[in-house]
Design a protein around this motif. Structure first.
Motif, PDB file in Angstrom:
ATOM      1  N   UNK A   1       0.922  -1.273  -0.131  1.00 58.89           N
ATOM      2  CA  UNK A   1       0.053  -0.048   0.163  1.00 58.89           C
ATOM      3  C   UNK A   1       0.994   1.097  -0.001  1.00 58.89           C
ATOM      4  N   UNK A   2       0.468   2.209  -0.906  1.00 57.75           N
ATOM      5  CA  UNK A   2       1.242   3.408  -1.083  1.00 57.75           C
ATOM      6  C   UNK A   2       0.289   4.537  -0.767  1.00 57.75           C
ATOM      7  N   UNK A   3       0.225   5.563   0.127  1.00 55.20           N
ATOM      8  CA  UNK A   3      -0.270   6.646   0.465  1.00 55.20           C
ATOM      9  C   UNK A   3       0.313   7.717  -0.035  1.00 55.20           C
ATOM     10  N   UNK A   4      -0.177   8.420  -1.193  1.00 56.36           N
ATOM     11  CA  UNK A   4       0.478   9.742  -1.495  1.00 56.36           C
ATOM     12  C   UNK A   4      -0.592  10.929  -1.304  1.00 56.36           C
ATOM     13  N   UNK A   5      -0.031  11.984  -1.367  1.00 57.69           N
ATOM     14  CA  UNK A   5      -0.910  13.319  -1.400  1.00 57.69           C
ATOM     15  C   UNK A   5      -0.704  13.856  -2.502  1.00 57.69           C
ATOM     16  N   UNK A   6      -1.769  14.401  -3.082  1.00 58.00           N
ATOM     17  CA  UNK A   6      -1.997  14.901  -4.399  1.00 58.00           C
ATOM     18  C   UNK A   6      -1.604  16.423  -4.157  1.00 58.00           C
ATOM     19  N   UNK A   7      -1.522  17.110  -3.079  1.00 54.62           N
ATOM     20  CA  UNK A   7      -0.918  18.420  -3.170  1.00 54.62           C
ATOM     21  C   UNK A   7       0.437  18.570  -3.483  1.00 54.62           C
ATOM     22  N   UNK A   8       1.132  17.512  -3.429  1.00 51.36           N
ATOM     23  CA  UNK A   8       2.637  17.887  -3.658  1.00 51.36           C
ATOM     24  C   UNK A   8       2.984  17.751  -5.296  1.00 51.36           C
ATOM     25  N   UNK A   9       1.897  16.806  -5.846  1.00 53.09           N
ATOM     26  CA  UNK A   9       2.089  16.609  -7.378  1.00 53.09           C
ATOM     27  C   UNK A   9       2.053  17.886  -8.103  1.00 53.09           C
ATOM     28  N   UNK A  10       2.899  17.825  -9.224  1.00 53.83           N
ATOM     29  CA  UNK A  10       2.922  18.746 -10.045  1.00 53.83           C
ATOM     30  C   UNK A  10       3.142  18.147 -11.582  1.00 53.83           C
ATOM     31  N   UNK A  11       3.051  19.126 -12.682  1.00 52.96           N
ATOM     32  CA  UNK A  11       3.327  18.830 -14.012  1.00 52.96           C
ATOM     33  C   UNK A  11       4.760  18.462 -14.109  1.00 52.96           C
ATOM     34  N   UNK A  12       4.997  17.444 -14.862  1.00 46.65           N
ATOM     35  CA  UNK A  12       6.450  17.208 -15.359  1.00 46.65           C
ATOM     36  C   UNK A  12       7.314  18.459 -15.603  1.00 46.65           C
ATOM     37  N   UNK A  13       8.417  18.850 -14.995  1.00 40.51           N
ATOM     38  CA  UNK A  13       9.075  19.808 -15.324  1.00 40.51           C
ATOM     39  C   UNK A  13       9.113  20.844 -14.183  1.00 40.51           C
ATOM     40  N   UNK A  14       8.170  20.972 -13.291  1.00 37.09           N
ATOM     41  CA  UNK A  14       7.917  21.953 -12.355  1.00 37.09           C
ATOM     42  C   UNK A  14       8.521  21.353 -11.043  1.00 37.09           C
ATOM     43  N   UNK A  15       8.959  22.364 -10.181  1.00 40.12           N
ATOM     44  CA  UNK A  15       9.308  21.818  -8.482  1.00 40.12           C
ATOM     45  C   UNK A  15       8.289  21.278  -8.103  1.00 40.12           C
ATOM     46  N   UNK A  16       8.349  19.815  -7.433  1.00 39.50           N
ATOM     47  CA  UNK A  16       7.479  19.177  -6.910  1.00 39.50           C
ATOM     48  C   UNK A  16       7.609  17.781  -7.211  1.00 39.50           C
ATOM     49  N   UNK A  17       6.648  16.889  -6.802  1.00 40.26           N
ATOM     50  CA  UNK A  17       6.852  15.533  -7.234  1.00 40.26           C
ATOM     51  C   UNK A  17       6.095  15.123  -8.672  1.00 40.26           C
ATOM     52  N   UNK A  18       6.815  14.480  -9.304  1.00 35.90           N
ATOM     53  CA  UNK A  18       6.133  13.811 -10.738  1.00 35.90           C
ATOM     54  C   UNK A  18       4.977  12.974 -10.278  1.00 35.90           C
ATOM     55  N   UNK A  19       4.274  12.788 -11.379  1.00 32.44           N
ATOM     56  CA  UNK A  19       3.275  11.887 -10.950  1.00 32.44           C
ATOM     57  C   UNK A  19       3.488  10.377 -10.778  1.00 32.44           C
ATOM     58  N   UNK A  20       4.633   9.929 -11.555  1.00 29.27           N
ATOM     59  CA  UNK A  20       4.963   8.772 -11.485  1.00 29.27           C
ATOM     60  C   UNK A  20       5.597   8.505 -10.039  1.00 29.27           C
ATOM     61  N   UNK A  21       5.744   9.620  -8.971  1.00 28.54           N
ATOM     62  CA  UNK A  21       6.359   9.417  -7.846  1.00 28.54           C
ATOM     63  C   UNK A  21       5.360   8.387  -6.853  1.00 28.54           C
ATOM     64  N   UNK A  22       3.964   8.419  -7.290  1.00 29.37           N
ATOM     65  CA  UNK A  22       2.943   7.515  -6.688  1.00 29.37           C
ATOM     66  C   UNK A  22       3.463   6.076  -6.727  1.00 29.37           C
ATOM     67  N   UNK A  23       3.499   5.915  -7.995  1.00 29.00           N
ATOM     68  CA  UNK A  23       4.064   4.191  -8.156  1.00 29.00           C
ATOM     69  C   UNK A  23       5.553   3.958  -7.461  1.00 29.00           C
TER      70      UNK A  23
END
Length: 509
Positions: free
Chosen positions: A220-242
């Motif tokens: 189980x992985x619990x991720x927070x959508x508030x830290x996700x950003x579009x690729x190329x910007x500061x923050x977590x990429x969408x693939x970080x949840x995987x």
């Protein structure tokens, strides 16, 4: 081996006693020295080059002087060496032995630059201790998932109320892992059913998913959508949840592809309204998650949260990963109320406009159109076919949460005082007072622990001072700071005695 520059050099060909090299191949099995050495069994091996532990980088190659190098770094080193013409040197055992004994200008260092000097090893203070294997058996076997009513019965032992949500999740998980087990044996392919959980804060969204994953013993992985950003910007990429799910599965790709990802605060990636700036953390994130939810091959970093040149990548197929998205959607009630009020008409059967203002379960009337108006794009909602709402907690449910679950908060404190041979009890009136205070805070079940921590502080501090205390009873007056708790001494008849606590309540008494 490496006669020409164009020939591919495979470091797996170097063995102990082959061509005079001292490299020991441990990718297949650990060496006997590792098993006999107590330090090695307690700590993980750490790569000398990239400093990644064995749990992240995989099994190591053991070199002289207690030096370990991971598979990736050894391959990169040998690829670099293979670019030069070392055929005569590598095929000449006498020359290799001579180089390992003494290298001109660098006495004591071997061919690999790591000889008999004691500098090469990594101290234990910089190593990671190996994790002890858990011996707790899961409640269910993933290969033999029980019927939905049995899954719900297990959830009832831990989660109070939310019967509709538990029923929906039990059926969804049952169908999902049947789909994984059969692996579409015929032409009829069963589509994945991702879940969208809606409910006020503190209603049990995250706790429900955690309990379900623990019962099934799946990653189980619990991720927070508030830290996700579009690729190329500061923050977590969408693939970080995987990537988080891969880490939870111990870097096992096969277990990862059968896991559960819970994305919390999903309402925070709604489309921003009345803005001209680029929406890098809203609609762009929803668009980037479309293929992830539907099922695709994703390259994720191993042992890191972001992609870079020093971190290896692996491919994970999200086709069999169950995605559960949850959010409070705080402004959604207004949208639902506006839609329902439009149905009001003139006449005897007309609804009052203030009919839905104080409805605590207004979210149960949500529709896809309401979510679109909130800011979720239709493509995103189409990949979350199951929409489930959780009820707001009332006073009776809060009292049940206090005392009925297996790991209830009151049971935790009773166990703590039982270690001091003290019996902790709560009056029914005290439980009602706690629930009433929690309703005033309007933060759901999270308020219960804050309230209990407040009034249990003095008890946990004062009780261990006196070994004669045998029982403590919490009353409503103590919760409302009008009196102290009732104390009973061992061996005496049940006559309460009020201890002189250093609190304002004790002074008043």
């Amino acid at each position: 081996m490496a006669g020409n520059r164009d020939d591919e050099f495979d470091f797996r060909e170097i063995k102990e006693g082959d061509n005079g090299s001292d490299v020991v191949d441990t990718t297949s099995e650990s060496s006997d020295a590792t098993k006999e050495n107590g330090d090695k069994t307690e700590y993980e091996d750490v790569c000398f080059v990239c400093r990644r532990p064995e749990s992240k980088a995989g099994k190591m190659f053991h070199l002289p002087n207690n030096i370990c190098i991971c598979n990736d770094c050894m391959q990169k080193t040998m690829d670099t060496v293979s670019q030069f013409d070392y055929q005569n040197m590598l095929n000449n055992p006498n020359l290799m032995n001579e180089l390992n004994k003494n290298t001109n200008g660098f006495p004591g260092f071997g061919f690999f630059g790591m000889g008999d000097q004691p500098f090469g090893g990594i101290p234990n203070s910089q190593k990671i201790k190996k994790k002890s294997e858990s011996k707790v058996k899961p409640a269910f076997d993933i290969k033999n998932i029980p019927a939905p009513h049995k899954i719900k019965a297990k959830l009832d032992e831990y989660v109070i109320g939310q019967d509709q949500a538990k029923k929906v999740m039990s059926v969804a998980v049952y169908n999902h892992y049947k789909r994984v087990a059969t692996d579409t044996m015929d032409d009829i392919e069963i589509e994945k059913s991702n879940i969208l959980l809606l409910g006020p804060t503190g209603s049990g969204k995250t706790y429900l998913v955690k309990t379900l994953a623990k019962l099934l013993d799946v990653p189980l992985a619990i991720a927070d959508a508030t830290s996700l950003t579009e690729a190329g910007y500061i923050g977590d990429d969408i693939e970080s949840v995987v990537s988080k799910l891969l880490a939870a599965a111990g870097n096992d790709v096969e277990k990862t592809e059968h896991g559960i990802i819970f994305i919390d605060e999903i309402d925070k990636i709604a489309k921003k309204k009345n803005t001209t700036a680029r929406d890098v953390s809203g609609e762009s994130v929803q668009q980037g998650m479309l293929k992830l939810l539907e099922g695709s091959n994703v390259e994720v970093p191993v042992g890191a949260g972001s992609k870079n040149a020093m971190v290896p990548l692996t491919t994970v197929n999200t086709r069999n990963i169950l995605f559960i998205c949850g959010g409070a959607f705080p402004d959604l009630e207004e949208i639902i109320t506006q839609r329902l009020n439009k149905k009001t008409s003139i006449g005897f059967d007309a609804d009052l406009k203030d009919k839905y203002e104080d409805d605590p379960n207004l979210l149960s009337n949500v529709t896809v159109e309401d979510l679109k108006k909130f800011g979720m794009i239709p493509e995103f909602l189409g990949r979350l076919p199951i929409i489930c709402t959780l009820q707001a907690l009332d006073k009776e449910m809060l009292i049940q949460i206090l005392k009925e679950p297996k790991n209830a908060i009151l049971k935790q404190y009773q166990k703590l005082l039982a270690l001091d041979e003290v019996d902790l009890r709560f009056d029914d009136s005290a439980l009602e007072a706690i629930a009433e205070k929690a309703l005033e805070k309007d933060t759901g079940a999270r308020a219960l622990r804050a309230i209990i921590e407040d009034f249990m502080l003095d008890i946990m501090y004062e009780i261990p001072k006196d070994e004669n205390i045998g029982r403590v009873t919490i009353t409503r007056d103590y919760i409302e700071k009008k009196a102290s708790p009732l104390i009973e001494i061992r061996g005496e008849s049940f006559q309460p005695r009020i201890p002189q606590f250093n609190t304002e309540a004790a002074k008043q008494v």
